[in-house]
Design an enzyme around this catalytic site. Structure first.
Site, short mmCIF file in Angstrom:
data_model
loop_
_atom_site.label_atom_id
_atom_site.label_comp_id
_atom_site.label_asym_id
_atom_site.label_seq_id
_atom_site.Cartn_x
_atom_site.Cartn_y
_atom_site.Cartn_z
CE LYS A 151 -3.77 -2.40 2.33
NZ LYS A 151 -4.39 -2.75 3.59
CD GLN A 180 -3.06 -4.44 6.82
OE1 GLN A 180 -3.01 -3.47 6.07
NE2 GLN A 180 -3.71 -5.54 6.49
CG ASP A 238 -9.19 0.19 5.39
OD1 ASP A 238 -9.01 -0.07 4.19
OD2 ASP A 238 -8.42 -0.18 6.30
#
Ligand code: NAD
Length: 296
Positions: free
Chosen positions: A52, A96, A119
């Protein structure tokens, strides 16, 4: 049969975003800045976060990796999130998952400012998504929608069967596919580990979106001719013939099922690369929305 080429489409999307960033630079505007928080040193998580961050760099975004030890307490992590929430230089950030077991994942997700939640995991964004309001859509389902859109796959009036009800893939894609719009407007059946006689549903499906994480689970005998297959599954299977000692296998027996499908995503090279592209797209959106808010 046509391959839904996620690698190709994700590269197109990244090029489009890079062109936008380049215009921002010409106008001497601030470029999007994504931060990623990683707690602990889980191998797969390190790989995901690494890709990412590298993707950000390649398209001209700024990126920050906040790497915290596995011993980080919940309180320390919440403080870190508060700092990212109030840092006006950061447009969006992700935490994460999975987190170490001593940290309450829900508490952490709730602490993220919904305006920076690229997200799309915060209930405010999830709720807005369900109500067809502007929000951040979780990257993997967003990537699936984009892939269907760019290949002009007809979804209206079709029967979509989703396998798996996770909060990050199965549940949100079932909502998105049933929303008014294109792609969307389909009749959705959401199946899961307690579903009885799964085959009865999959055999009737025009579109199958599989997100359960069992290698080669979906066989040719479970689908009808002309089905559209979206394979979200990513499982590492030991393989001594590869350099890494493993290979990535999807939920769908590609060899068999591709012979009956009208469209199918490969693994790797299907949904996986789309996920990163859509995270970047969400970060660009976060920057644009932030600009509008500040100018107001
Ligand atoms: P999960 O692992 O949290 O849950 C699996 C789901 O599958 C559950 O809802 C369960 O009810 C269902 N399930 C399990 N066995 C079943 C069965 N026999 N029949 C029907 N349903 C069954 O799900 P997840 O986090 O969405 O991950 C699913 C897969 O997708 C994994 O392989 C994961 O690695 C992959 N994934 C890929 C991406 C990507 O970018 N391509 C992103 C997220 C997840």
């Amino acid at each position: 049969m046509e391959i839904l080429d996620g690698k190709k489409i994700s590269n197109q999307i990244k090029d489009e975003i890079a062109a936008e960033v380049s215009k921002m630079k010409t106008r001497r505007e601030k470029v999007p800045h994504l931060a990623a928080v990683l707690v602990g040193d889980d191998g797969a998580s390190l790989t995901y976060v690494g890709s990412k961050v590298r993707a950000c760099e390649r398209i001209g975004f700024e990126s920050t990796l906040v790497k915290l030890p596995a011993s980080t307490t919940e309180e320390e992590l919440l403080k870190e999130i508060e700092a990212l929430n109030s840092n006006t230089d950061i447009d969006g950030f992700i935490v994460q998952l999975p987190l170490p077991s001593h940290i309450d994942e829900q508490k952490v997700l709730l602490a993220v400012d919904p305006d920076k939640d690229v997200d799309g995991f915060h209930p405010a964004n999830f709720g807005k998504m369900a109500l067809e309001m502007e929000s951040f859509i979780p990257a993997t389902p967003y990537g699936i929608m984009e892939l269907l859109d760019r290949y002009n796959v007809e979804t209206s009036g079709k029967h979509t069967v989703v396998i798996g009800r996770s909060h990050i893939v199965g549940r949100p894609i079932s909502i998105l596919m049933s929303r008014k719009g294109n792609p969307g407007n389909s009749t959705v059946t959401l199946t899961h580990s307690r579903t009885q006689n799964l085959e009865a549903f999959t055999k009737n499906a025009d579109i199958i979106i599989s997100a359960l994480g069992v290698p080669n689970f979906l066989k040719a005998g479970m689908v009808k001719d002309g089905v559209v297959i979206i394979d979200v599954g990513i499982t590492r299977v030991a393989d001594d013939t590869t350099k890494k000692g493993y290979r990535i296998v999807g939920d769908v027996d590609f060899e068999e099922v591709s012979k009956k499908a009208s469209y199918i995503t490969p693994v790797p090279g299907g949904v996986g690369p789309m996920t990163i592209a859509m995270l970047l797209k969400n970060t660009l959106l976060a920057r644009t929305r932030q600009k509008v808010r500040i100018n107001k």
